[in-house]
Scaffold this motif. Structure first.
Motif, short mmCIF file in Angstrom:
data_model
loop_
_atom_site.label_atom_id
_atom_site.label_comp_id
_atom_site.label_asym_id
_atom_site.label_seq_id
_atom_site.Cartn_x
_atom_site.Cartn_y
_atom_site.Cartn_z
N SER A 131 -27.27 -9.87 -26.53
CA SER A 131 -27.68 -9.96 -27.94
C SER A 131 -28.52 -11.18 -28.29
CB SER A 131 -26.47 -9.84 -28.87
OG SER A 131 -25.62 -10.94 -28.73
N PRO A 132 -28.38 -12.33 -27.63
CA PRO A 132 -29.23 -13.46 -28.02
C PRO A 132 -30.73 -13.19 -27.91
CG PRO A 132 -27.37 -14.26 -26.78
CD PRO A 132 -27.34 -12.75 -26.70
N ILE A 133 -31.13 -12.30 -27.02
CA ILE A 133 -32.56 -12.01 -26.88
C ILE A 133 -33.14 -11.53 -28.20
CG2 ILE A 133 -34.26 -10.51 -25.76
CD1 ILE A 133 -32.41 -10.52 -23.29
N GLU A 134 -32.39 -10.74 -28.92
CA GLU A 134 -32.89 -10.16 -30.17
C GLU A 134 -32.93 -11.17 -31.31
OE1 GLU A 134 -34.00 -7.22 -29.59
OE2 GLU A 134 -32.98 -7.14 -27.65
N HIS A 135 -32.19 -12.26 -31.19
CA HIS A 135 -32.01 -13.16 -32.32
C HIS A 135 -32.60 -14.55 -32.14
CE1 HIS A 135 -29.52 -10.11 -34.11
NE2 HIS A 135 -28.88 -10.01 -32.97
N VAL A 136 -33.07 -14.86 -30.95
CA VAL A 136 -33.63 -16.18 -30.72
C VAL A 136 -35.04 -16.25 -31.31
CG1 VAL A 136 -34.66 -15.69 -28.46
CG2 VAL A 136 -33.85 -17.99 -28.96
N ILE A 137 -35.48 -17.44 -31.63
CA ILE A 137 -36.82 -17.62 -32.18
C ILE A 137 -37.85 -17.03 -31.21
CG2 ILE A 137 -37.15 -19.93 -31.20
CD1 ILE A 137 -38.41 -20.62 -34.01
N ASP A 138 -38.88 -16.43 -31.77
CA ASP A 138 -39.80 -15.61 -30.96
C ASP A 138 -40.44 -16.34 -29.79
OD1 ASP A 138 -41.35 -17.14 -32.70
OD2 ASP A 138 -42.78 -15.54 -33.11
N PHE A 139 -40.81 -17.60 -29.92
CA PHE A 139 -41.51 -18.25 -28.81
C PHE A 139 -40.59 -18.58 -27.64
CE2 PHE A 139 -40.61 -21.86 -31.68
CZ PHE A 139 -40.07 -22.81 -30.81
N LYS A 140 -39.27 -18.50 -27.83
CA LYS A 140 -38.32 -18.71 -26.73
C LYS A 140 -37.80 -17.40 -26.14
CE LYS A 140 -36.35 -23.09 -28.35
NZ LYS A 140 -35.09 -23.78 -28.67
N ARG A 141 -38.10 -16.30 -26.80
CA ARG A 141 -37.50 -15.01 -26.45
C ARG A 141 -37.74 -14.61 -24.99
NH1 ARG A 141 -38.71 -11.62 -31.04
NH2 ARG A 141 -37.07 -12.88 -31.94
N ASN A 142 -38.94 -14.77 -24.50
CA ASN A 142 -39.25 -14.36 -23.13
C ASN A 142 -38.45 -15.18 -22.11
OD1 ASN A 142 -40.72 -12.75 -21.22
ND2 ASN A 142 -41.97 -14.56 -20.79
N VAL A 143 -38.32 -16.48 -22.34
CA VAL A 143 -37.55 -17.33 -21.43
C VAL A 143 -36.07 -16.95 -21.47
CG1 VAL A 143 -36.69 -19.69 -21.11
CG2 VAL A 143 -39.12 -19.28 -21.29
N TYR A 144 -35.54 -16.67 -22.65
CA TYR A 144 -34.15 -16.24 -22.74
C TYR A 144 -33.95 -14.95 -21.95
CZ TYR A 144 -32.15 -19.51 -26.14
OH TYR A 144 -31.63 -20.62 -26.75
N GLU A 145 -34.86 -14.02 -22.11
CA GLU A 145 -34.73 -12.76 -21.38
C GLU A 145 -34.82 -12.98 -19.87
OE1 GLU A 145 -35.90 -8.11 -21.52
OE2 GLU A 145 -37.10 -9.48 -22.73
N MET A 146 -35.75 -13.82 -19.43
CA MET A 146 -35.86 -14.10 -18.00
C MET A 146 -34.59 -14.77 -17.47
SD MET A 146 -39.85 -15.21 -17.30
CE MET A 146 -39.83 -16.60 -18.40
N ALA A 147 -34.07 -15.74 -18.20
CA ALA A 147 -32.85 -16.45 -17.75
C ALA A 147 -31.66 -15.50 -17.72
CB ALA A 147 -32.57 -17.64 -18.66
N LEU A 148 -31.44 -14.76 -18.79
CA LEU A 148 -30.31 -13.84 -18.83
C LEU A 148 -30.42 -12.77 -17.74
CD1 LEU A 148 -29.98 -13.49 -22.69
CD2 LEU A 148 -28.20 -14.38 -21.16
N THR A 149 -31.62 -12.27 -17.52
CA THR A 149 -31.82 -11.24 -16.50
C THR A 149 -31.54 -11.80 -15.11
OG1 THR A 149 -33.43 -10.08 -17.87
CG2 THR A 149 -33.51 -9.65 -15.49
N GLU A 150 -32.13 -12.95 -14.79
CA GLU A 150 -31.92 -13.53 -13.46
C GLU A 150 -30.45 -13.87 -13.23
OE1 GLU A 150 -33.22 -17.34 -10.70
OE2 GLU A 150 -34.53 -16.77 -12.36
N LEU A 151 -29.79 -14.40 -14.23
CA LEU A 151 -28.41 -14.86 -14.05
C LEU A 151 -27.37 -13.74 -14.19
CD1 LEU A 151 -28.80 -18.26 -15.91
CD2 LEU A 151 -28.64 -17.89 -13.43
N SER A 152 -27.76 -12.60 -14.72
CA SER A 152 -26.80 -11.50 -14.91
C SER A 152 -26.22 -11.01 -13.59
CB SER A 152 -27.45 -10.34 -15.67
OG SER A 152 -28.44 -9.71 -14.88
N ARG A 153 -26.92 -11.20 -12.50
CA ARG A 153 -26.43 -10.73 -11.20
C ARG A 153 -25.14 -11.43 -10.77
NH1 ARG A 153 -28.92 -13.97 -6.68
NH2 ARG A 153 -30.03 -15.63 -7.74
N TYR A 154 -24.84 -12.57 -11.38
CA TYR A 154 -23.64 -13.31 -11.02
C TYR A 154 -22.38 -12.81 -11.74
CZ TYR A 154 -26.80 -16.70 -8.92
OH TYR A 154 -27.75 -17.31 -8.15
N LEU A 155 -22.56 -11.91 -12.70
CA LEU A 155 -21.43 -11.45 -13.50
C LEU A 155 -21.07 -10.02 -13.15
CD1 LEU A 155 -22.43 -12.94 -16.95
CD2 LEU A 155 -20.85 -13.89 -15.27
#
Length: 176
Positions: A131-155
């Motif tokens: 959910s943070p991807i949808e709510h973070v300020i627009d200029f940070k959104r892509n980095v949040y998505e990249m970080a969450l996507t890369e790190l999701s494999r650990y969960l």
């Protein structure tokens, strides 16, 4: 301290609980939410910066968390010019970040947003992982998505972003 391309070295911190929900902090006196993050000081390692920022912004010590993973490379975002201090314009482009995924091993009550005299957050909550991807300020959104996507494999048991989107519905129950 900027690199030769105008990016400030920084760490981003994703703290998750046992339900794989993520810590989401509300910035002081603002209606914006974000993950803890902060600059890396000269001579400081990304891990040391992460632990320092974790204490400064969330009041958690290393014994309250376990590192689950980190991004392999720097993730960058550009800051819009109107957000950049006048004296930095022309040399500062944005942030480059190493992101850490942490598991909270302590209790929710261990979180202390007033650990320093200059708090970053005045509220916090647990949110679904994506959910943070949808709510973070627009200029940070892509980095949040990249970080969450890369790190999701650990969960374990975390559905992918695509699966999450595929099951999403509007308030009236219709698919998005």
């Amino acid at each position: 301290m900027l690199d030769r391309d105008g990016y400030r070295p920084n760490v981003g911190i994703i703290i998750c609980n046992t339900r794989n929900q993520v810590f989401w902090g509300k910035r002081v006196r603002e209606h914006s939410w974000q993950f803890p993050q902060g600059g890396i000081k000269p001579g400081e390692s990304p891990e040391a910066a992460m632990y320092r920022e974790l204490m400064e912004e969330v009041g958690l010590s290393p014994h309250h968390v376990k590192i689950i993973g980190r991004t392999r490379d720097w993730l960058r975002y550009d800051v819009p010019t109107h957000w950049v201090r006048r004296e930095w314009r022309g040399s500062y482009r944005g942030q480059k970040q190493i992101w850490f995924l942490l598991r909270l091993t302590g209790r929710d009550s261990d979180v202390c947003l007033r650990a320093t005299h200059h708090p970053e957050f005045d509220g916090w909550r647990w949110s679904d992982y994506w959910s943070p991807i949808e709510h973070v300020i627009d200029f940070k959104r892509n980095v949040y998505e990249m970080a969450l996507t890369e790190l999701s494999r650990y969960l374990r048991g975390l559905e992918s972003r695509q699966a999450s989107d595929a099951g999403a519905v509007q308030p009236d129950g219709a698919p998005l």
